[in-house]
Write a protein that holds these residues in place. Structure first.
Motif, PDB file in Angstrom:
ATOM      1  N   ASN A 179       1.267 -10.279   7.017  1.00  0.00           N
ATOM      2  CA  ASN A 179       0.653  -8.800   7.174  1.00  0.00           C
ATOM      3  C   ASN A 179       0.984  -7.871   5.803  1.00  0.00           C
ATOM      4  O   ASN A 179       0.383  -7.189   5.325  1.00  0.00           O
ATOM      5  N   TRP A 180       2.214  -8.297   5.335  1.00  0.00           N
ATOM      6  CA  TRP A 180       2.664  -7.730   4.081  1.00  0.00           C
ATOM      7  C   TRP A 180       1.471  -7.984   3.086  1.00  0.00           C
ATOM      8  O   TRP A 180       1.229  -7.161   2.105  1.00  0.00           O
ATOM      9  N   ARG A 181       1.328  -9.422   2.918  1.00  0.00           N
ATOM     10  CA  ARG A 181       0.253  -9.818   1.872  1.00  0.00           C
ATOM     11  C   ARG A 181      -1.121  -9.351   1.939  1.00  0.00           C
ATOM     12  O   ARG A 181      -1.754  -8.924   1.129  1.00  0.00           O
ATOM     13  N   LYS A 182      -1.545  -9.130   3.230  1.00  0.00           N
ATOM     14  CA  LYS A 182      -2.874  -8.469   3.621  1.00  0.00           C
ATOM     15  C   LYS A 182      -2.568  -6.757   3.219  1.00  0.00           C
ATOM     16  O   LYS A 182      -3.660  -6.423   2.665  1.00  0.00           O
ATOM     17  N   PHE A 183      -1.397  -6.345   3.509  1.00  0.00           N
ATOM     18  CA  PHE A 183      -1.288  -4.894   2.963  1.00  0.00           C
ATOM     19  C   PHE A 183      -1.471  -4.642   1.451  1.00  0.00           C
ATOM     20  O   PHE A 183      -2.243  -3.843   0.896  1.00  0.00           O
ATOM     21  N   ARG A 184      -0.569  -5.724   0.810  1.00  0.00           N
ATOM     22  CA  ARG A 184      -0.537  -5.635  -0.793  1.00  0.00           C
ATOM     23  C   ARG A 184      -2.069  -5.785  -1.503  1.00  0.00           C
ATOM     24  O   ARG A 184      -2.452  -5.065  -2.289  1.00  0.00           O
ATOM     25  N   GLN A 185      -2.665  -6.676  -0.908  1.00  0.00           N
ATOM     26  CA  GLN A 185      -3.923  -7.051  -1.185  1.00  0.00           C
ATOM     27  C   GLN A 185      -5.057  -5.955  -1.269  1.00  0.00           C
ATOM     28  O   GLN A 185      -5.686  -5.549  -2.119  1.00  0.00           O
ATOM     29  N   THR A 186      -4.755  -5.309  -0.036  1.00  0.00           N
ATOM     30  CA  THR A 186      -5.828  -4.006   0.252  1.00  0.00           C
ATOM     31  C   THR A 186      -5.443  -2.927  -0.770  1.00  0.00           C
ATOM     32  O   THR A 186      -6.400  -2.543  -1.194  1.00  0.00           O
ATOM     33  N   ALA A 199      -5.304   9.266  -2.384  1.00  0.00           N
ATOM     34  CA  ALA A 199      -4.011   9.430  -1.568  1.00  0.00           C
ATOM     35  C   ALA A 199      -3.825   8.569  -0.012  1.00  0.00           C
ATOM     36  O   ALA A 199      -2.876   8.686   0.386  1.00  0.00           O
ATOM     37  N   ASP A 200      -4.984   8.346   0.277  1.00  0.00           N
ATOM     38  CA  ASP A 200      -5.122   7.465   1.476  1.00  0.00           C
ATOM     39  C   ASP A 200      -5.042   6.232   1.572  1.00  0.00           C
ATOM     40  O   ASP A 200      -4.940   5.549   2.522  1.00  0.00           O
ATOM     41  N   ILE A 201      -4.950   5.486   0.446  1.00  0.00           N
ATOM     42  CA  ILE A 201      -4.828   4.083   0.164  1.00  0.00           C
ATOM     43  C   ILE A 201      -4.000   3.340   1.063  1.00  0.00           C
ATOM     44  O   ILE A 201      -4.470   2.456   1.693  1.00  0.00           O
ATOM     45  N   ARG A 202      -2.775   3.822   1.103  1.00  0.00           N
ATOM     46  CA  ARG A 202      -1.698   3.051   1.814  1.00  0.00           C
ATOM     47  C   ARG A 202      -2.039   3.387   3.286  1.00  0.00           C
ATOM     48  O   ARG A 202      -1.779   2.381   3.927  1.00  0.00           O
ATOM     49  N   SER A 203      -2.545   4.435   3.833  1.00  0.00           N
ATOM     50  CA  SER A 203      -2.698   4.457   5.256  1.00  0.00           C
ATOM     51  C   SER A 203      -4.053   3.654   5.506  1.00  0.00           C
ATOM     52  O   SER A 203      -3.952   3.015   6.559  1.00  0.00           O
ATOM     53  N   VAL A 204      -4.897   3.455   4.727  1.00  0.00           N
ATOM     54  CA  VAL A 204      -6.061   2.578   5.091  1.00  0.00           C
ATOM     55  C   VAL A 204      -5.538   1.116   4.877  1.00  0.00           C
ATOM     56  O   VAL A 204      -5.818   0.230   5.849  1.00  0.00           O
ATOM     57  N   ALA A 205      -4.738   0.575   4.288  1.00  0.00           N
ATOM     58  CA  ALA A 205      -4.038  -0.623   4.183  1.00  0.00           C
ATOM     59  C   ALA A 205      -3.325  -0.905   5.332  1.00  0.00           C
ATOM     60  O   ALA A 205      -3.341  -1.967   6.009  1.00  0.00           O
ATOM     61  N   ARG A 206      -2.761   0.103   5.870  1.00  0.00           N
ATOM     62  CA  ARG A 206      -1.842  -0.121   7.263  1.00  0.00           C
ATOM     63  C   ARG A 206      -2.620  -0.275   8.413  1.00  0.00           C
ATOM     64  O   ARG A 206      -2.588  -1.311   9.109  1.00  0.00           O
ATOM     65  N   ALA A 207      -4.142   0.420   8.277  1.00  0.00           N
ATOM     66  CA  ALA A 207      -4.823   0.192   9.402  1.00  0.00           C
ATOM     67  C   ALA A 207      -5.685  -1.150   9.383  1.00  0.00           C
ATOM     68  O   ALA A 207      -5.958  -1.689  10.405  1.00  0.00           O
ATOM     69  N   ALA A 208      -5.748  -1.644   8.169  1.00  0.00           N
ATOM     70  CA  ALA A 208      -6.349  -3.027   7.795  1.00  0.00           C
ATOM     71  C   ALA A 208      -5.509  -4.278   8.451  1.00  0.00           C
ATOM     72  O   ALA A 208      -5.978  -4.950   9.130  1.00  0.00           O
ATOM     73  N   ILE A 209      -3.910  -3.804   8.585  1.00  0.00           N
ATOM     74  CA  ILE A 209      -3.282  -4.834   9.143  1.00  0.00           C
ATOM     75  C   ILE A 209      -3.396  -4.899  10.777  1.00  0.00           C
ATOM     76  O   ILE A 209      -3.143  -5.775  11.505  1.00  0.00           O
TER      77      ILE A 209
END
Length: 48
Positions: free
Chosen positions: A9-16, A36-46
């Motif tokens: 999950n961490w790896r997928k978050f960092r990649q996104t 500004a939404d990149i981190r929230s989009v990455a969290r949703a990808a997980i």
């Protein structure tokens, strides 16, 4: 949650985050994502 799943999950978050961070503001805007939404989009990808 086990260690392997947490690491994946961490790896997928960092990649996104990295992939979206390399995009231009115009490309992000075309996708409907604000920089500004990149981190929230990455969290949703997980969560998927």
């Amino acid at each position: 949650m086990n260690v392997a799943r947490s690491f994946n999950n961490w790896r997928k978050f960092r990649q996104t985050v990295n992939e979206l961070g390399r995009m231009s503001s115009r490309e992000l805007q075309d996708l409907g994502i604000d920089r500004a939404d990149i981190r929230s989009v990455a969290r949703a990808a997980i969560a998927r």
